[in-house]
Design an enzyme around this catalytic site. Structure first.
Site, PDB file in Angstrom:
ATOM      1  N   GLU A 409       0.778  -1.238   0.000  1.00 35.91           N
ATOM      2  CA  GLU A 409       0.000   0.000   0.000  1.00 35.91           C
ATOM      3  C   GLU A 409       0.815   1.296   0.000  1.00 35.91           C
ATOM      4  OE1 GLU A 409      -4.193  -1.686   1.859  1.00 35.91           O
ATOM      5  OE2 GLU A 409      -3.046  -0.227   3.036  1.00 35.91           O
ATOM      6  N   ASN A 410       2.124   1.227  -0.171  1.00 34.01           N
ATOM      7  CA  ASN A 410       2.906   2.464  -0.101  1.00 34.01           C
ATOM      8  C   ASN A 410       2.821   3.293  -1.378  1.00 34.01           C
ATOM      9  OD1 ASN A 410       3.603   1.676   2.443  1.00 34.01           O
ATOM     10  ND2 ASN A 410       5.627   0.918   1.879  1.00 34.01           N
TER      11      ASN A 410
END
Length: 799
Positions: A409-410
Site C-alpha cells: 500500500e505504499n
C-alpha cells in the site's frame, strides 16, 4: 567437516541489575512472562501495563568458549536478532546490528568468557534515525518505518503494541577449516521436459591456495565443478521431472538436492534443500478490460484462491513448526491455494515455506514494507539491500514461492493519503520498489516475477489502485459502504478485501476473564484496534438486520456476536461469488485475513486462539472447485456455474421459487455445461424470480454428491418475515443432527460454547422445511441435546 553447535543454553536476561533465565530463541516479553514479572499482555487490558518493556534496553548474556579445537576458525552465527544490538565476546566488541530480517556472523576464534548481546530499545533506534533523516508520514502513530523490524510489533488495526527485543532465531557456533559454504543460489527451471538445476556456490576460505570442488546430486543425477577462487557453479539436468503443481491442479513432488564442498583432504561442508520443478509467469498483458494480473503455472492459467497471512503470534519466536503446519493445513482444507505474506510482518521461517511446498500452497512474498513512507538514505538503504539479497537467496529453493512483491500500500499511499505534499521532495521508498528490489530479484532470482507493490496498476500511467489494471485493494466497502458494493466493479485481481467479526466466544472468555461481555465493554473495546471498528460493525449490521433501539447491549451480546459472524461470512461471500463469476477478467481474490496474532475483533477467518470462525467454513464453499451463485447482471438475475476443476461439469440444476413459509411457488429443472476451468451463465426465467420480502430463490445442483446450493433473497433480512424457527436436535458421540420443520436460515453451531475444546466441521447452513444436517463435533466429551440446542443460532423473526 564443518561442526555446528547450538548455543541455546545458559542464557540470562539482564536489566537494572536483575538477572532472569532466558530462552533462546525467544524475546524479552516471553522471558519476563515466564518469570512472572509481567502479566499476559493478551488478557484483559494488560497490553497497556507492559508498554514499558519496549522502551527499555535489555542485555542477554551467556558464557562463550570458542576454542577452535581441530578446526582453524570458529564463527558465532545469529540467525536473527531483534533488532538494534551490540555484541561483545571475551571483552571485545564484535559488532553492532540493526536489522531483524538478517542473519549475522562473527569470527570469534579463540575467544572465551562472557558473551553479551545488548539490545537498544527499538523506539530509541527508530527515533534517532527519524531525527537524522526527517519525519515521514505513515498510517499509524509509531516510528516503525525507521527501523528494519517487524512493523506490526508497533501495533496495527488488528494487533497490540508490544515492541519486542531479543534473540528471536537460533544461534550457534560453527567451527571449520580450509573453506565453508557461504551461499548457494539455486536456479531451478524446466523447459521441454528437461529440468535444470544450476547451483551458484560462494565459499569463504581460510586457505587461499587449497584446491576446492563441489559435487551435487538431484535424484540419480550427479555433477561436479571446480571452485575458482571463492565461487563456482555446478549444473545438473533431470530428464522428465515430475512437475510441482498448486493444490487442486496436480501433485507436489519434491526433489532432494545435496551439495558437498570438498578439498583434496576430504569433505569440508554440505548444503541440502528440497526443490520442485515448475514454471511460473504473471500475465499482465493489456486487453479490452485494462491490464490483467493472472498467475500461470506450468502453462495453466489460475484463478488464485488466496488468503493474507500476518505473523501468527506477535512474539514470532513462539511459532513452532507444528503450529505453522496446523495453520497452513487449515488454509489448504478451506480450498486456499495461495497465501500472501503481508509486508508489515516478516520473512517467515523455513518451516512455513516447507509446509507450503508440501501442501501445494503458492506463496506471494511481500518485502517488509507497509503503510508508510520509508527513507531511502543510510543506514536504512544498505540494510534493505542486504536483507533482500539474503532472503531472496534463502527462499529460492521453494517451488511454492511464486511472486516477490515490493510493498504493501505504499505506492497507493503516496498518491492518495496526502503524502506527496508532506514529503516535500524527501525520499519515501519508491527507489526501493522500482529500483533496488527489482534489480536484486532480476539478478538473483530471474525465475520468478516481481511486482512493485500491492495495490499497483503496473505504472504511474494509471492510479495505483485502479481496479482495471493489476492488483486492487477494496477497502472503501468495509470502511464506508455496504458489502453489496463489492458487486459494483470487477477488478483484475483483488489482493485485499475483508470484513470484521469478533473471535469465538471461548476465545473472548479466555482473553477477558471475569468481564461481563458487551459489544462496548472495556475489554471488548481494548481488543478492537480498528479505527471506529465497532461503529463500522454496527453500520454494517444496520444495512441488513433490525437493530435494537439504542444498539446492542450486554443483554443482546450473544445475538450481536452471532450476527456479526454472519455478516462477516456473507460480506466475503458477496465479493468472492461476484468476482469468481467474472473469471477470467478477474483472476484472483486474497481475503484479508486468514489468521490473528492475538485474541481480537478482526477480519480473520481463524481467531487468535486458533478457533475457526464461520467465515473459515464459508471459505470452504467459496473456494471449492465448483460453486453455484445467483447474481444480478445488468438488472437480470443469472445463475453462474463456476467450474475450476480439470473436468467438464454438467450438473442437473433445480430452481425453486419459494415462500418463507416453506411452500414452492414455481419450479423448473435445467441443464447447463461448464467446461473445465470456466464459468457458465444461465438467465433465471422471469417466472422463477422471487417477488417481495416473502419469497426467495433456491438453486440446487443434484447428482454430483456435493450438495451445492445458491440462495437469493431480494430484500435484506430486516424486511424478511422469517417464521419462528422450529427444528429438532439429536446428539450422539461426535455429532449433532438438526432436522428443520420450517425455513432455518444461517443455522450456526457455536461448538466452543459446548466446551472450550470443541469444534465442528460446518459453519452457516440454511435448511428448508424437512431437511436435515449432521454436524460433526470434536472435543465434546458429554453430548447433551439441551446444551447443543443452546449453542445453535439462526435467523429469527424481526423483534
Amino acid at each position: 567437516m564443518l561442526d555446528a553447535t547450538p548455543l541455546s543454553e545458559g542464557w540470562t536476561l539482564h536489566h537494572d541489575g536483575a538477572a532472569l533465565p532466558a530462552a533462546v530463541p525467544g524475546c524479552v516479553h516471553t522471558d519476563l512472562l515466564a518469570a512472572g514479572v509481567i502479566p499476559d499482555p493478551f488478557l484483559g487490558r494488560a497490553e497497556t501495563e507492559v508498554a514499558w518493556v519496549g522502551r527499555r534496553d535489555w542485555t542477554y548474556e551467556t558464557m562463550l568458549d570458542a576454542a577452535p579445537g581441530e578446526h582453524e576458525q570458529t564463527d558465532l552465527v545469529f540467525e536473527g536478532l531483534d533488532t538494534a544490538a551490540e555484541i561483545r565476546a571475551g571483552g571485545q566488541l564484535l559488532g553492532r546490528v540493526r536489522n531483524m530480517h538478517r542473519s549475522h556472523r562473527f569470527d570469534v576464534t579463540g575467544l572465551q568468557g562472557p558473551l553479551s548481546v545488548r539490545f537498544t530499545s527499538a523506539y530509541t533506534e527508530a527515533e534517532a534515525v527519524r531525527e537524522r533523516l526527517g519525519e515521514r508520514p505513515n498510517a499509524y502513530p509509531e516510528p516503525f518505518q525507521y527501523i528494519r523490524k517487524m512493523a506490526c510489533s508497533f501495533g496495527w488495526d488488528w494487533g497490540p503494541t508490544l515492541v519486542t527485543a531479543g534473540i528471536w532465531k537460533p544461534v550457534r557456533l560453527e567451527r571449520w577449516s580450509t573453506a565453508r559454504i557461504a551461499r548457494v543460489r539455486p536456479l531451478v527451471t524446466v523447459e521441454d521436459g528437461l529440468g535444470r538445476v544450476e547451483l551458484y556456490v560462494d565459499v569463504e576460505r581460510t586457505r587461499v591456495e587449497a584446491a576446492l570442488r563441489v559435487t551435487a546430486r538431484v535424484g540419480d543425477v550427479r555433477a561436479s565443478a571446480e571452485i575458482d577462487g571463492t565461487s563456482g557453479v555446478v549444473r545438473l539436468e533431470v530428464p522428465d521431472p515430475a512437475l510441482w503443481w498448486p493444490r487442486g491442479y496436480g501433485e507436489q513432488p519434491l526433489y532432494d538436492v545435496e551439495l558437498e564442498l570438498l578439498s583434496e583432504a576430504g569433505p569440508l561442508d554440505a548444503w541440502r534443500r528440497r526443490i520442485g520443478f515448475r514454471t511460473v509467469e504473471l500475465d499482465r498483458s493489456p486487453d479490452a478490460h485494462g491490464s490483467g494480473f493472472t498467475f500461470v503455472v506450468n502453462g495453466e492459467r489460475l484463478f488464485a484462491r488466496g488468503v493474507n497471512w500476518i505473523p501468527d503470534d506477535v512474539f514470532p519466536s513462539r511459532i513452532t513448526r507444528e503450529r505453522y503446519r496446523t495453520r497452513l493445513t487449515q488454509a489448504a482444507e478451506a480450498g486456499v491455494d495461495l497465501v500472501r505474506i503481508w509486508g508489515g510482518g516478516i520473512y517467515e521461517s523455513e518451516d512455513f515455506y516447507e509446509a507450503c511446498d508440501e501442501l501445494g500452497l503458492m506463496v506471494w512474498q511481500d518485502f517488509p514494507f507497509a503503510c508508510a513512507a520509508y527513507p531511502e538514505e543510510q543506514p536504512l538503504r544498505g540494510e534493505v539491500e542486504a536483507e533482500a539479497r539474503e532472503n531472496v537467496v534463502r527462499l529460492m529453493p521453494h517451488p511454492s514461492l511464486v511472486l516477490w512483491n515490493g510493498n504493501n500500500e505504499n505506492l497507493w499511499g503516496f498518491r492518495d493519503w496526502d503524502w506527496e505534499s508532506r514529503l516535500a521532495g524527501n525520499s519515501w521508498g519508491e527507489g526501493y520498489y522500482l529500483g533496488v528490489l527489482p534489480r536484486v530479484v532480476a539478478e538473483l532470482d530471474p525465475t520468478r516475477p516481481y511486482t512493485a507493490g500491492s495495490p499497483w496498476s503496473g505504472s504511474w500511467d494509471h492510479h495505483p489502485n485502479d481496479p482495471a489494471h493489476g492488483t486492487h485493494h477494496s477497502w472503501d466497502v468495509w470502511n464506508r459502504l455496504d458489502y453489496a458494493a463489492y458487486r459494483s466493479e470487477v477488478p483484475r485481481f483483488v489482493a485485499e478485501f475483508g470484513w470484521q467479526a469478533p473471535p469465538a466466544y471461548a476465545t473472548l472468555r479466555r482473553a477477558l476473564p471475569g468481564e461481563r461481555l458487551a459489544p462496548d465493554s472495556p475489554g471488548m473495546l481494548h481488543h478492537q484496534k480498528a479505527d471506529d471498528g465497532n461503529g463500522k460493525l454496527a453500520r454494517g449490521l444496520a444495512h441488513h438486520f433490525a437493530m435494537p433501539e439504542g444498539g446492542f447491549s450486554e443483554r443482546d451480546f450473544d445475538r450481536w456476536h452471532y450476527l456479526t459472524q454472519v455478516n462477516q461470512a456473507r460480506a466475503v461471500a458477496a465479493g468472492i461469488e461476484h468476482w469468481r463469476s467474472h473469471w477470467p477478467v478477474c483472476a484472483g481474490t486474497i481475503v484479508w485475513q486468514l489468521n490473528d496474532c492475538w485474541p481480537v475483533t478482526s477480519w480473520a477467518a481463524i481467531d487468535g486462539d486458533g478457533r475457526e470462525k464461520p467465515l473459515y467454513h464459508e471459505l470452504k464453499r467459496l473456494y471449492a472447485d465448483r460453486l453455484l451463485t445467483l447474481q444480478l447482471r445488468d438488472g437480470e438475475l443469472v445463475l453462474a456455474v463456476i467450474n475450476q476443476s480439470a473436468e467438464p461439469w454438467s450438473p442437473s440444476l433445480t430452481l425453486r421459487r419459494m415462500s418463507v413459509e416453506g411452500g414452492v411457488v414455481a419450479e423448473t429443472s435445467v441443464g447447463l455445461a461448464a467446461e473445465a476451468r470456466s464459468v457458465a451463465l444461465i438467465r433465471v426465467p422471469k417466472d422463477l424470480e422471487p417477488v417481495g420480502p416473502k419469497e426467495f430463490l433456491v438453486a440446487d445442483a443434484d447428482g454430483d454428491g456435493d450438495g451445492l446450493r445458491a440462495l437469493h433473497f431480494p430484500v435484506p433480512d430486516r424486511e424478511v418475515p422469517y417464521p419462528q424457527p422450529r427444528f429438532d436436535v439429536t446428539v450422539a458421540p461426535g455429532k449433532v443432527t438438526v432436522t428443520a420443520h420450517t425455513l432455518v436460515r444461517d443455522l450456526l453451531l457455536q461448538a466452543d460454547r459446548l466446551a472450550p475444546t470443541a469444534s465442528t466441521d460446518r459453519g452457516l447452513v440454511t435448511l428448508l422445511p424437512g431437511e436435515q444436517v449432521t454436524l460433526a463435533v470434536r472435543g465434546w466429551e458429554t453430548p447433551d441435546a439441551d446444551a447443543a440446542r443452546a449453542a445453535l443460532y439462526c435467523m429469527e423473526p424481526t423483534r
